[in-house]
Design a protein around this motif. Structure first.
Motif, PDB file in Angstrom:
ATOM      1  N   ASN A   9       0.699  -1.175   0.232  1.00  0.00           N
ATOM      2  CA  ASN A   9      -0.220   0.490   0.036  1.00  0.00           C
ATOM      3  C   ASN A   9       1.065   1.286  -0.016  1.00  0.00           C
ATOM      4  N   CYS A  10       1.738   1.049   0.691  1.00  0.00           N
ATOM      5  CA  CYS A  10       2.854   2.151   0.737  1.00  0.00           C
ATOM      6  C   CYS A  10       3.553   2.455  -0.726  1.00  0.00           C
ATOM      7  N   ASN A  33      -6.202   2.800  -3.037  1.00  0.00           N
ATOM      8  CA  ASN A  33      -5.113   3.736  -2.580  1.00  0.00           C
ATOM      9  C   ASN A  33      -4.312   4.210  -4.115  1.00  0.00           C
TER      10      ASN A  33
END
Length: 86
Positions: free
Chosen positions: A12-13, A73
């Motif tokens: 996700n980052c 995201n």
């Protein structure tokens, strides 16, 4: 590819990082176009169009899809966040 499943924080980052870089470059390219520039009305227009696009993407990706969080995201937090806040 189970590495890219729902709740992997590193994935996700990275997705948000690359999406934000792409969104920031997009915003920079939009403001560099002649006769568009960075006037306040152009920025408001970009933000309004981006808000509608963000809502559309958020509503069209089903929650039961394995990669829905990664896609949201990337597009929502990454690209749209980069376009809004450069």
């Amino acid at each position: 590819m189970t590495y890219f499943k729902k709740n992997n924080i590193i994935t996700n980052c990275l997705v948000i990082f690359f999406g934000g870089a792409l969104g920031g470059l997009t915003r920079l390219m939009i403001t560099r176009v002649p006769y568009i520039g960075s006037s306040p009305w152009i920025i408001v227009g970009i933000n309004v169009v981006g808000s509608f696009f963000l809502a559309y993407v958020g509503s069209r990706i089903p929650e039961n899809y394995d990669y829905s969080l990664v896609i949201k995201n990337f597009i929502g937090t990454g690209i749209m966040g980069g376009v809004y806040y450069v």
